[in-house]
Design an enzyme around this catalytic site. Structure first.
Site, PDB file in Angstrom:
ATOM      1  N   GLN A 128       0.826  -1.627  -0.151  1.00  0.00           N
ATOM      2  CA  GLN A 128      -0.085  -0.229   0.035  1.00  0.00           C
ATOM      3  C   GLN A 128       0.719   1.135   0.049  1.00  0.00           C
ATOM      4  OE1 GLN A 128      -1.991   1.220   4.064  1.00  0.00           O
ATOM      5  NE2 GLN A 128      -3.677   0.712   3.307  1.00  0.00           N
ATOM      6  N   GLY A 129       0.714   2.262  -0.412  1.00  0.00           N
ATOM      7  CA  GLY A 129       1.943   3.343  -1.220  1.00  0.00           C
ATOM      8  C   GLY A 129       0.698   4.430  -0.877  1.00  0.00           C
ATOM      9  N   TYR A 130       0.639   4.671   0.864  1.00  0.00           N
ATOM     10  CA  TYR A 130      -0.480   5.519   1.035  1.00  0.00           C
ATOM     11  C   TYR A 130       0.140   7.142   0.884  1.00  0.00           C
ATOM     12  CZ  TYR A 130      -4.907   3.397   0.158  1.00  0.00           C
ATOM     13  OH  TYR A 130      -5.804   3.250  -0.323  1.00  0.00           O
ATOM     14  N   SER A 131       1.835   6.806   2.927  1.00  0.00           N
ATOM     15  CA  SER A 131       1.826   7.186   3.588  1.00  0.00           C
ATOM     16  C   SER A 131       3.226   7.662   2.608  1.00  0.00           C
ATOM     17  CB  SER A 131       2.523   6.842   3.932  1.00  0.00           C
ATOM     18  OG  SER A 131       0.955   6.363   5.449  1.00  0.00           O
ATOM     19  N   GLU A 246     -11.634  -3.404   8.355  1.00  0.00           N
ATOM     20  CA  GLU A 246      -9.943  -3.575   8.701  1.00  0.00           C
ATOM     21  C   GLU A 246     -10.663  -2.916  10.240  1.00  0.00           C
ATOM     22  OE1 GLU A 246      -6.869  -3.821   7.835  1.00  0.00           O
ATOM     23  OE2 GLU A 246      -8.305  -5.369   6.563  1.00  0.00           O
ATOM     24  N   SER A 370      -3.302   7.076  14.065  1.00  0.00           N
ATOM     25  CA  SER A 370      -3.079   6.785  15.120  1.00  0.00           C
ATOM     26  C   SER A 370      -4.009   7.008  17.045  1.00  0.00           C
ATOM     27  CB  SER A 370      -1.518   8.210  15.260  1.00  0.00           C
ATOM     28  OG  SER A 370      -2.417   9.610  15.562  1.00  0.00           O
ATOM     29  N   GLU A 372      -3.708   9.476  19.159  1.00  0.00           N
ATOM     30  CA  GLU A 372      -4.294  11.150  19.158  1.00  0.00           C
ATOM     31  C   GLU A 372      -5.203  11.327  18.274  1.00  0.00           C
ATOM     32  OE1 GLU A 372      -1.208   9.967  18.651  1.00  0.00           O
ATOM     33  OE2 GLU A 372      -0.377  10.525  20.205  1.00  0.00           O
TER      34      GLU A 372
HETATM   35  C1  LIG Z   1       4.565  -0.658  11.609  1.00  0.00           C
HETATM   36  C2  LIG Z   1       3.694   0.092  10.180  1.00  0.00           C
HETATM   37  C3  LIG Z   1       3.037  -0.097   9.145  1.00  0.00           C
HETATM   38  C4  LIG Z   1       2.573   0.489   7.840  1.00  0.00           C
HETATM   39  N1  LIG Z   1       2.323   0.240   7.010  1.00  0.00           N
HETATM   40  C5  LIG Z   1       2.229   1.509   6.199  1.00  0.00           C
HETATM   41  C6  LIG Z   1       1.470   1.074   4.937  1.00  0.00           C
HETATM   42  O1  LIG Z   1       2.011   0.134   4.565  1.00  0.00           O
HETATM   43  N2  LIG Z   1       1.523   1.526   3.601  1.00  0.00           N
HETATM   44  C7  LIG Z   1       1.838   2.945   4.232  1.00  0.00           C
HETATM   45  O2  LIG Z   1       1.129   4.495   2.989  1.00  0.00           O
HETATM   46  N3  LIG Z   1       1.173   3.432   5.197  1.00  0.00           N
HETATM   47  C8  LIG Z   1       1.676   2.600   6.228  1.00  0.00           C
HETATM   48  N4  LIG Z   1       2.257   3.069   7.497  1.00  0.00           N
HETATM   49  C9  LIG Z   1       2.237   4.590   7.657  1.00  0.00           C
HETATM   50  C10 LIG Z   1       1.790   5.066   8.442  1.00  0.00           C
HETATM   51  O3  LIG Z   1      -0.246   4.923   8.314  1.00  0.00           O
HETATM   52  C11 LIG Z   1       1.622   6.083   9.637  1.00  0.00           C
HETATM   53  O4  LIG Z   1       2.813   6.026  10.071  1.00  0.00           O
HETATM   54  C12 LIG Z   1       0.329   6.886   9.787  1.00  0.00           C
HETATM   55  O5  LIG Z   1      -0.863   7.739   9.291  1.00  0.00           O
HETATM   56  C13 LIG Z   1       0.993   8.095  10.453  1.00  0.00           C
HETATM   57  O6  LIG Z   1       1.470   8.743  10.119  1.00  0.00           O
HETATM   58  P1  LIG Z   1       3.106   9.309  10.752  1.00  0.00           P
HETATM   59  O7  LIG Z   1       3.843   8.162  10.734  1.00  0.00           O
HETATM   60  O8  LIG Z   1       3.579  10.352   9.137  1.00  0.00           O
HETATM   61  O9  LIG Z   1       2.698  10.961  12.048  1.00  0.00           O
HETATM   62  P2  LIG Z   1       2.160  11.924  11.857  1.00  0.00           P
HETATM   63  O10 LIG Z   1       1.553  12.361  10.899  1.00  0.00           O
HETATM   64  O11 LIG Z   1       3.344  12.527  11.608  1.00  0.00           O
HETATM   65  O12 LIG Z   1       2.448  12.467  12.997  1.00  0.00           O
HETATM   66  C14 LIG Z   1       3.329  12.872  14.220  1.00  0.00           C
HETATM   67  C15 LIG Z   1       2.843  12.415  15.616  1.00  0.00           C
HETATM   68  O13 LIG Z   1       2.074  13.223  15.654  1.00  0.00           O
HETATM   69  C16 LIG Z   1       0.255  13.185  16.138  1.00  0.00           C
HETATM   70  N5  LIG Z   1      -0.169  13.638  15.145  1.00  0.00           N
HETATM   71  C17 LIG Z   1      -0.498  13.945  14.273  1.00  0.00           C
HETATM   72  N6  LIG Z   1      -1.590  14.818  13.219  1.00  0.00           N
HETATM   73  C18 LIG Z   1      -2.191  15.055  14.781  1.00  0.00           C
HETATM   74  C19 LIG Z   1      -3.479  15.809  14.794  1.00  0.00           C
HETATM   75  N7  LIG Z   1      -4.855  16.664  14.031  1.00  0.00           N
HETATM   76  N8  LIG Z   1      -4.259  15.921  16.397  1.00  0.00           N
HETATM   77  C20 LIG Z   1      -2.337  15.352  17.222  1.00  0.00           C
HETATM   78  N9  LIG Z   1      -2.465  14.205  17.188  1.00  0.00           N
HETATM   79  C21 LIG Z   1      -1.785  14.622  15.503  1.00  0.00           C
HETATM   80  C22 LIG Z   1       0.267  11.671  15.757  1.00  0.00           C
HETATM   81  O14 LIG Z   1      -0.485  11.011  16.558  1.00  0.00           O
HETATM   82  C23 LIG Z   1       1.352  11.148  16.166  1.00  0.00           C
HETATM   83  O15 LIG Z   1       1.312  11.139  17.339  1.00  0.00           O
HETATM   84  C24 LIG Z   1       2.131   1.676   8.391  1.00  0.00           C
HETATM   85  C25 LIG Z   1       2.690   2.849   9.440  1.00  0.00           C
HETATM   86  C26 LIG Z   1       3.106   1.611  10.613  1.00  0.00           C
HETATM   87  C27 LIG Z   1       3.809   1.998  11.872  1.00  0.00           C
END
Ligand SMILES: Cc1cc2nc3c(=O)[nH]c(=O)nc-3n(C[C@H](O)[C@H](O)[C@H](O)COP(=O)(O)OP(=O)(O)OC[C@H]3O[C@@H](n4cnc5c(N)ncnc54)[C@H](O)[C@@H]3O)c2cc1C
Length: 387
Positions: A128-131, A246, A370, A372
């Site tokens: 999955q290429g979203y993030s 999910e 997350s 939060e």
């Molecule tokens: C084990 C694992 C597998 C994953 N697999 C995939 C995958 O296959 N494909 C894919 O596309 N992505 C994947 N992800 C990515 C995942 O979707 C992102 O990590 C997630 O969406 C959080 O984004 P970020 O890491 O950029 O953190 P950020 O969004 O930058 O957040 C950093 C911190 O800020 C907090 N925060 C952010 N926004 C807010 C807000 N509005 N209010 C309060 N707090 C906030 C968050 O809770 C977190 O603590 C994976 C992540 C993990 C950990």
């Protein structure tokens, strides 16, 4: 045709269906892969994928016409519960859980005919290429672009945290196709072969030492226009179409089972149940897991009744992941000086890896939205607090 193609599972009584799934899993699932405290790699789990595929059980959620089991929601819950009860590892199954249903809803006939059988057989494995580095919780901020050039899209940008991209053959991608439109409205959904020139996959090693996810770079990657799913600039709608199941599955109370089993065995071998302080903490976490089971059960009943899950299901995800983390915290603490040593150890005749479940539980409060962000959802949509 697969072995059980003629059976109408939905017509079976729940107990009988559960017994069938249990007997199958117990007799066929490889023992060495039970309760793995990490994501399993495709080369380890392919043998199980093939067993499921031969039996016609690799795609429980797909309709019969596409070679699935055609399970309705209640039966689907039982199927997943039995897999988790036995500690079956989750393969790179996003093709089954995500891409298949998306293509059935939005794909062209040619896309369905090409991708669905190959996805079911495991010839095509999806990631999955979203993030992206600046688009996680705020996914709509994604910047990877796809620009039309004749019969092709040219893709440029970077994805990150792409689980098991190095085991995948294909990636389903959200890309920006209109920079002028409002954030969510200029995004499209593409299916890309990872062998296409210009793609670089770089694994990321996590704290436990496993290469579970990757960075994926796109440098002038040319893909045919036929890889677009749904309408141009409507990828957000395509991607969001499927959140229901999910969200339930992620809150399953069975996930912490391995850590709980180990903690109980350890406590017994160390005589800790005679210690009032430990007993107090153990009981508290056990009750947390009972609460989780009750909450999960409530949502399962809702799904069985055919009712959509509301925003309040966020509380399930928060509770499931945070209780799991509290449990693994206690496991490490109980291990005392042994609790911080990497790898499996023999503690009074009990084989325990303290840190693996601890590490495995950590990202649970990040992926799938997350904690939060889930709390924001509860605050806004359930409690209706001012934001
Ligand atoms: C084990 C694992 C597998 C994953 N697999 C995939 C995958 O296959 N494909 C894919 O596309 N992505 C994947 N992800 C990515 C995942 O979707 C992102 O990590 C997630 O969406 C959080 O984004 P970020 O890491 O950029 O953190 P950020 O969004 O930058 O957040 C950093 C911190 O800020 C907090 N925060 C952010 N926004 C807010 C807000 N509005 N209010 C309060 N707090 C906030 C968050 O809770 C977190 O603590 C994976 C992540 C993990 C950990």
């Amino acid at each position: 045709m697969p072995g059980e193609a003629a059976v109408d599972y939905n017509a079976l009584p729940d107990d009988e269906f559960r017994a069938r799934v249990r007997a199958f899993v117990e007799s066929r699932y490889p023992e060495a892969l039970r309760f793995l405290p990490r994501r399993v790699r495709m080369d380890e789990i392919r043998v199980w994928w093939n067993i499921l595929a031969e039996h016609g059980w690799v795609a429980p959620n797909w309709p019969r016409e596409w070679g699935g089991m055609g399970l309705e929601a209640g039966k689907m819950v039982i199927f997943l519960e039995e897999m988790e009860r036995h500690g079956v590892a989750r393969a790179a199954d996003q093709g089954i859980t995500q891409v298949g249903p998306i293509l059935m809803k939005y794909g062209t006939d040619a896309q369905k005919a090409f991708y669905l059988p190959r996805t079911r057989s495991g010839e095509i494995i999806w990631c999955q290429g979203y993030s992206e580095p600046n688009a996680g919780s705020d996914l709509a901020n994604l910047q990877t672009s796809a620009v039309i050039d004749g019969d092709h899209f040219v893709v440029n940008g970077q994805k990150i945290w792409t689980t098991l991209a190095h085991d995948a053959t294909h990636i389903y991608l959200l890309v920006r196709t209109d920079r002028e439109a409002k954030k969510q409205q200029g995004i499209s959904f593409l299916l890309v072969d990872l062998d296409t020139p210009g793609i670089t996959i770089r694994p990321i090693r996590n704290i436990a030492g496993h290469e579970e996810f990757c960075e994926v770079f796109f440098d002038n990657v040319r893909v045919p226009r036929e890889v677009l799913v749904g309408n141009m600039n409507e990828g957000w709608t395509v991607a969001k179409a499927l959140l229901g199941f999910e969200r339930l599955n992620i809150g399953s109370p069975r996930r912490p089972q391995y850590a709980l089993m180990r903690l109980e065995m350890l406590a017994r071998s160390k005589g800790l149940f005679d210690d009032a302080g430990f007993l107090d903490r153990f009981t508290a976490i056990k009750l947390d897991l009972e609460d989780l089971a009750a909450l999960y059960g409530r949502y399962v009943e809702q799904v069985k009744r055919g009712e959509p899950l509301g925003q309040d299901v966020s509380s399930l995800k928060i509770w499931a992941m945070e209780a799991w983390q509290r449990l693994t915290d206690l496991l490490v603490e109980t291990g005392a000086e042994d609790g911080v040593i990497e790898g499996a150890q023999d503690i009074g005749g009990v084989e325990i890896d303290f840190l693996a479940p601890f590490y495995y539980a950590r990202p649970g409060t990040i992926y799938g939205g997350s904690s939060e962000v889930q709390r924001n959802i509860l605050s806004k949509y359930v409690l209706e607090l001012p934001s």
